[in-house]
Write a protein that holds these residues in place. Structure first.
Motif, PDB file in Angstrom:
ATOM      1  N   THR A 137       0.826  -1.204   0.000  1.00 30.25           N
ATOM      2  CA  THR A 137       0.000   0.000   0.000  1.00 30.25           C
ATOM      3  C   THR A 137       0.856   1.247   0.000  1.00 30.25           C
ATOM      4  N   ALA A 138       1.926   1.249   0.801  1.00 36.49           N
ATOM      5  CA  ALA A 138       2.835   2.395   0.823  1.00 36.49           C
ATOM      6  C   ALA A 138       3.542   2.555  -0.519  1.00 36.49           C
ATOM      7  N   GLU A 139       3.939   1.445  -1.107  1.00 37.48           N
ATOM      8  CA  GLU A 139       4.604   1.480  -2.419  1.00 37.48           C
ATOM      9  C   GLU A 139       3.732   2.170  -3.455  1.00 37.48           C
ATOM     10  N   LYS A 140       2.457   1.801  -3.530  1.00 33.52           N
ATOM     11  CA  LYS A 140       1.555   2.403  -4.507  1.00 33.52           C
ATOM     12  C   LYS A 140       1.294   3.869  -4.183  1.00 33.52           C
ATOM     13  N   LEU A 141       1.086   4.174  -2.899  1.00 28.65           N
ATOM     14  CA  LEU A 141       0.839   5.555  -2.482  1.00 28.65           C
ATOM     15  C   LEU A 141       1.978   6.468  -2.916  1.00 28.65           C
ATOM     16  N   PHE A 142       3.216   6.046  -2.674  1.00 22.71           N
ATOM     17  CA  PHE A 142       4.369   6.884  -2.994  1.00 22.71           C
ATOM     18  C   PHE A 142       4.648   6.927  -4.493  1.00 22.71           C
ATOM     19  N   THR A 143       4.431   5.808  -5.167  1.00 22.16           N
ATOM     20  CA  THR A 143       4.627   5.786  -6.619  1.00 22.16           C
ATOM     21  C   THR A 143       3.636   6.711  -7.296  1.00 22.16           C
ATOM     22  N   ASP A 144       2.359   6.607  -6.912  1.00 23.26           N
ATOM     23  CA  ASP A 144       1.333   7.479  -7.489  1.00 23.26           C
ATOM     24  C   ASP A 144       1.598   8.937  -7.151  1.00 23.26           C
ATOM     25  N   GLY A 145       2.175   9.188  -5.962  1.00 29.73           N
ATOM     26  CA  GLY A 145       2.440  10.557  -5.532  1.00 29.73           C
ATOM     27  C   GLY A 145       3.779  11.103  -5.994  1.00 29.73           C
ATOM     28  N   GLY A 146       4.551  10.295  -6.712  1.00 38.08           N
ATOM     29  CA  GLY A 146       5.819  10.767  -7.286  1.00 38.08           C
ATOM     30  C   GLY A 146       6.958  10.903  -6.302  1.00 38.08           C
ATOM     31  N   ILE A 147       6.901  10.197  -5.155  1.00 39.60           N
ATOM     32  CA  ILE A 147       7.975  10.338  -4.165  1.00 39.60           C
ATOM     33  C   ILE A 147       8.600   8.992  -3.772  1.00 39.60           C
ATOM     34  N   ARG A 148       8.319   7.941  -4.525  1.00 41.04           N
ATOM     35  CA  ARG A 148       8.877   6.638  -4.150  1.00 41.04           C
ATOM     36  C   ARG A 148      10.407   6.673  -4.111  1.00 41.04           C
ATOM     37  N   ASP A 149      11.010   7.413  -5.030  1.00 40.97           N
ATOM     38  CA  ASP A 149      12.479   7.444  -5.100  1.00 40.97           C
ATOM     39  C   ASP A 149      13.118   8.223  -3.958  1.00 40.97           C
ATOM     40  N   GLN A 150      12.312   8.872  -3.122  1.00 43.09           N
ATOM     41  CA  GLN A 150      12.856   9.636  -2.007  1.00 43.09           C
ATOM     42  C   GLN A 150      13.105   8.751  -0.775  1.00 43.09           C
ATOM     43  N   PHE A 151      12.566   7.546  -0.774  1.00 39.56           N
ATOM     44  CA  PHE A 151      12.652   6.662   0.388  1.00 39.56           C
ATOM     45  C   PHE A 151      13.685   5.565   0.167  1.00 39.56           C
TER      46      PHE A 151
END
Length: 239
Positions: A137-151
């Protein structure tokens, strides 16, 4: 609204800035208010969304206190089956449960989150999550929000010995990150999470988006912030 106040009551202090920042996800980073619309969709009172989430957390905490653990989604679905007023629903009860539960994978970030996360990453902090929900769920949330690469890492209590706020959950994050608890900063919107992290030796930042009063029976946070984008400045001021 408040203002990144530094609490002066903690005996243990970080030597400079934290080595890593760990974020709660549900409600802290994700906006869960649209869930009320899903309750309305199936004919249930929208305000029941808050009761459901509180019940979900209560039962997860109870299992942790008893030495047990279940997945967030499993508890959530079971809690719905007990809470939804069957006579008022406009569709099959199980269909109603699934309609509400699938909304968890479509939540969006709070508006202050992308800028705040990027500012913290640009300041050189290692960023990770520690959620009672799922990593997916966190993976999708951050990917959709454009910040996955920040974590650097997405951590969940799915892989920890217990749910937050049990000390073992925070110690799990400390171990995976290879950072002593006293050099970690937890960011959360929930006072119970702040208290649990503080008791486990972490430093804490409370996101108080609503101007609520912090419960006096919990450990006071090291930082109180109105929005996440206040945190980089608060940390810089503490150097």
């Amino acid at each position: 609204m408040a203002e990144a106040d530094r609490a002066g009551t903690r005996e243990e202090t970080m030597a400079g800035n934290p080595a890593a920042i760990v974020f709660d996800v549900n409600e802290t980073l994700s906006d869960m208010s649209p869930l009320a619309d899903r309750f309305a969709d199936v004919g249930a009172p929208p305000l029941l969304a808050k009761v459901w989430f509180a019940s979900l957390l209560r039962d997860g905490f109870a299992l942790a206190a008893a030495g047990d653990k279940q997945a967030f989604a499993y508890i959530g679905a079971e809690a719905l089956r007990g809470l939804l007023p069957a006579k008022e629903l406009n569709r099959d009860a199980e269909e109603s449960v699934q309609h509400i539960m699938t909304a968890l994978s479509g939540l969006k970030l709070h508006p202050d989150v992308p800028g705040g996360v990027r500012a913290l990453k640009n300041a050189g902090y290692r960023l990770a999550t520690l959620t009672n929900g799922s990593t997916g769920t966190a993976e999708k949330l951050f990917t959709d929000g454009g910040i996955r690469d920040q974590f650097d890492l997405l951590l969940s209590v799915e892989d920890a010995p217990a749910w937050k706020p049990a000390p073992a959950s925070y110690h799990y994050a400390s171990g995976v990150l290879g950072v002593p608890a006293g050099q970690l900063l937890l960011v959360a919107v929930h006072p119970w999470d702040i208290h649990g992290a503080a008791r486990a030796g972490l430093h804490t930042a409370w996101l108080n988006r609503t101007g609520a009063q912090y419960p006096a029976y919990f450990s006071k946070p090291d930082y109180t912030l109105a929005t996440l984008d206040e945190l980089p400045g608060a940390l810089a001021a503490d150097c």
